[in-house]
Write an enzyme that holds these catalytic residues in place. Structure first.
Site, PDB file in Angstrom:
ATOM      1  N   GLY A  11      -7.786  60.961 -14.562  1.00  0.00           N
ATOM      2  CA  GLY A  11      -8.533  59.721 -14.950  1.00  0.00           C
ATOM      3  C   GLY A  11      -7.038  59.942 -16.081  1.00  0.00           C
ATOM      4  O   GLY A  11      -5.941  60.438 -16.463  1.00  0.00           O
ATOM      5  N   CYS A  12      -8.517  59.546 -17.359  1.00  0.00           N
ATOM      6  CA  CYS A  12      -7.511  59.579 -18.625  1.00  0.00           C
ATOM      7  C   CYS A  12      -7.036  60.974 -19.121  1.00  0.00           C
ATOM      8  O   CYS A  12      -7.721  61.874 -18.884  1.00  0.00           O
ATOM      9  CB  CYS A  12      -8.274  58.806 -20.098  1.00  0.00           C
ATOM     10  SG  CYS A  12      -7.829  59.199 -21.433  1.00  0.00           S
ATOM     11  N   PHE A  13      -6.284  60.882 -19.166  1.00  0.00           N
ATOM     12  CA  PHE A  13      -5.411  62.219 -19.804  1.00  0.00           C
ATOM     13  C   PHE A  13      -6.050  62.793 -21.356  1.00  0.00           C
ATOM     14  O   PHE A  13      -6.060  63.583 -21.715  1.00  0.00           O
ATOM     15  CB  PHE A  13      -3.991  62.850 -20.086  1.00  0.00           C
ATOM     16  CG  PHE A  13      -2.822  61.561 -21.155  1.00  0.00           C
ATOM     17  CD1 PHE A  13      -3.406  60.475 -21.784  1.00  0.00           C
ATOM     18  CD2 PHE A  13      -1.696  61.040 -20.532  1.00  0.00           C
ATOM     19  CE1 PHE A  13      -2.580  59.956 -22.927  1.00  0.00           C
ATOM     20  CE2 PHE A  13      -0.897  59.964 -21.197  1.00  0.00           C
ATOM     21  CZ  PHE A  13      -1.687  59.872 -22.107  1.00  0.00           C
TER      22      PHE A  13
END
Length: 181
Positions: A11-13
């Site tokens: 997902g979002c880093f």
């Protein structure tokens, strides 16, 4: 020291970076992009989902302090590995669950853990995590690096990242760097 590399996409880093920065034995975490076809992609490039890249973290760890299996367990327990191209409100192939391995041993251990989790029915749905050989890592823009620590009061950090960190800390207290406790 026995420094090894692995690249995770979950997902979002920003979320993944914040979690792995706290893990004992993890020496370096960089947000970036991997797995696509465009050379030198930017955040704007990958956001449209056309480049094939995932948001990832490249990490270096001391295998004498933290095992690859421990890192895998943290990876699988801190995101939804059964959600295809989506983590929460983040939707698109750039948010896919993916492990980019650097050695055959990493690949084998990853596949073994997925098989074990599947056999033990650890998750309610099938694991969809992609397991692929590491490709070229493109470091994300500077403002993406150390994002949570530099921006803790921003709404995404407060309402998305902090709850994930709290859950991680509750389940993996013994894996947190002592200076962060």
């Amino acid at each position: 020291m026995n420094i090894q590399k692995i690249t995770f996409g979950s997902g979002c880093f920003w979320c993944t970076e914040a979690i792995f920065q706290t893990v004992k034995g993890v020496k370096k975490v960089e947000s970036g992009y991997m797995g696509g076809t465009t050379k030198n992609p930017t955040y704007a490039d990958i956001c449209n989902g056309d480049t094939g890249h995932a948001e990832v973290i490249g990490l270096e760890y001391d295998a004498d302090e933290v095992t690859f299996e421990e890192l895998l367990l943290i990876f699988f327990k801190t995101h939804d590995a059964t959600s295809l191209n989506r983590q929460g409100n983040d939707v698109g192939t750039q948010y896919r669950s993916v492990i980019f391995y650097y050695t055959d041993e990493q690949r084998a251990k990853t596949e073994a853990m997925i098989a074990r989790f599947t056999q033990e029915k650890v998750f309610d749905k099938p694991i969809v995590t992609e397991v692929s050989p590491a490709a070229e890592f493109y470091k994300a823009e500077d403002y993406h690096q150390n994002y949570f620590n530099d921006n803790p009061s921003k709404s995404y950090c407060a309402f998305v990242i902090q709850p994930k960190l709290n859950k991680f800390a509750k389940e993996f207290t013994e894996k947190i760097k002592p200076e962060l406790l």
